[in-house]
Design an enzyme around this catalytic site. Structure first.
Site, PDB file in Angstrom:
ATOM      1  N   ASN A   1       0.899  -1.158   0.161  1.00 42.35           N
ATOM      2  CA  ASN A   1      -0.170   0.064   0.001  1.00 42.35           C
ATOM      3  C   ASN A   1       0.760   1.193   0.001  1.00 42.35           C
ATOM      4  OD1 ASN A   1      -2.397   1.685   0.217  1.00 42.35           O
ATOM      5  ND2 ASN A   1      -2.077   1.820   2.428  1.00 42.35           N
TER       6      ASN A   1
ATOM      7  N   SER B   1       4.654   7.067   2.437  1.00 42.00           N
ATOM      8  CA  SER B   1       5.266   5.401   2.914  1.00 42.00           C
ATOM      9  C   SER B   1       4.850   4.449   1.953  1.00 42.00           C
ATOM     10  CB  SER B   1       4.909   5.376   4.238  1.00 42.00           C
ATOM     11  OG  SER B   1       5.119   6.491   5.154  1.00 42.00           O
TER      12      SER B   1
ATOM     13  N   ASP C   1      -2.950   0.372   8.018  1.00 38.99           N
ATOM     14  CA  ASP C   1      -1.436   1.561   7.794  1.00 38.99           C
ATOM     15  C   ASP C   1      -0.361   0.969   8.745  1.00 38.99           C
ATOM     16  OD1 ASP C   1      -2.994   2.738   5.798  1.00 38.99           O
ATOM     17  OD2 ASP C   1      -3.688   4.104   6.935  1.00 38.99           O
TER      18      ASP C   1
ATOM     19  N   HIS D   1       0.866   5.265   1.248  1.00 39.20           N
ATOM     20  CA  HIS D   1       0.030   5.997   2.243  1.00 39.20           C
ATOM     21  C   HIS D   1       0.681   7.486   2.413  1.00 39.20           C
ATOM     22  CE1 HIS D   1      -2.663   6.751   5.704  1.00 39.20           C
ATOM     23  NE2 HIS D   1      -1.662   7.391   6.342  1.00 39.20           N
TER      24      HIS D   1
HETATM   25  C1  GRF Z   1      -2.741   8.777  -2.639  1.00 41.51           C
HETATM   26  O1  GRF Z   1      -2.352  10.180  -2.011  1.00 41.51           O
HETATM   27  C2  GRF Z   1      -2.404   7.450  -1.906  1.00 41.51           C
HETATM   28  O2  GRF Z   1      -1.361   7.770  -1.087  1.00 41.51           O
HETATM   29  C3  GRF Z   1      -3.614   7.488  -1.132  1.00 41.51           C
HETATM   30  O3  GRF Z   1      -4.729   7.721  -1.905  1.00 41.51           O
HETATM   31  C4  GRF Z   1      -4.184   8.818  -2.833  1.00 41.51           C
HETATM   32  C5  GRF Z   1      -4.497   8.001  -4.338  1.00 41.51           C
HETATM   33  O4  GRF Z   1      -4.162   9.100  -5.276  1.00 41.51           O
HETATM   34  N1  GRF Z   1      -3.655   6.091  -0.502  1.00 41.51           N
HETATM   35  P1  GRF Z   1      -4.447   8.441  -6.809  1.00 41.51           P
HETATM   36  O5  GRF Z   1      -5.742   7.908  -6.945  1.00 41.51           O
HETATM   37  O6  GRF Z   1      -3.270   7.425  -7.028  1.00 41.51           O
HETATM   38  O7  GRF Z   1      -4.101   9.714  -7.674  1.00 41.51           O
END
Ligand code: GRF
Length: 193
Positions: free
Chosen positions: A112, A141, A150, A114
């Site tokens: 994932n 991260s 997370d 984050h």
């Molecule tokens: C990103 O900031 C990611 O870290 C979080 O959700 C957002 C997704 O953005 N989990 P995208 O859909 O990849 O533009």
């Protein structure tokens, strides 16, 4: 002479719910010769996810599952992932929390991204919380997914400076740009430690 085909690529599925900018960067990365992954499936819980367009542009098939009943949705997802012999799942802005059973099925195979320097600011609204706490830095991260939100082992992080003028929006933009670089780097690290 036979042409070199490069290293064997692992079959990867990317899960999205929204814009899919990380999906786009991962697809681009996957096309590079030295990339250890090939993206063979996009999964979304949201039929209106803007990111689904990248699947169409880059000709990666997608499947949308209604989450009205999470147990049924996950059963269907597990079945398609096993069927397509997926070896790596990359969550990229997927807004549903995977169940413990689902995670158990793919132990050590789910990543994932984050938008914070974990373990700080788990969950949502990370940029505003970092600004409100007068943090000097935030960042992003990439981590393995375990049963706690997370909280799995961190693979890589990137620090981003918070300036006095930053709003949640401007900080989010700066961090997102770094996310697009970090996710591919983290995948490289997983497969070529
Ligand atoms: C990103 O900031 C990611 O870290 C979080 O959700 C957002 C997704 O953005 N989990 P995208 O859909 O990849 O533009």
């Amino acid at each position: 002479m036979a042409q070199s085909t490069g290293p064997k690529k692992r079959r990867c599925a990317v899960f999205i719910s929204g814009n899919g900018s990380n999906l786009k960067s991962l697809i681009r990365f996957s096309k590079k010769k030295n990339s250890p992954i090939s993206i063979v499936l996009i999964i979304s819980d949201n039929p209106k996810a803007k990111g689904l367009k990248f699947g169409k542009i880059f000709k990666v098939p997608n499947k949308v599952f209604s989450y009205k009943n999470k147990i049924i949705a996950e059963k269907k997802i597990v079945s398609i992932i096993k069927n397509k012999q997926i070896e790596l799942i990359c969550l990229a802005g997927f807004m549903k929390i995977l169940s413990k059973d689902f995670i158990k099925n793919f132990k050590g195979k789910i990543l994932n991204i984050h938008p914070s320097l974990l373990p700080k600011y788990k969950g949502l609204n990370t940029h505003q919380r970092a600004i409100s706490n007068s943090e000097k830095y935030s960042g992003c991260s990439v981590h393995f997914v375990n049963a706690k939100l997370d909280s799995g082992k961190i693979i890589l992080q990137k620090k981003v400076k918070i300036s006095k003028a930053d709003t949640a929006k401007s900080l989010g933009k700066k961090i997102l740009t770094q996310e697009h670089r970090l996710y591919p780097k983290a995948i490289m690290k997983v497969f070529n430690p």
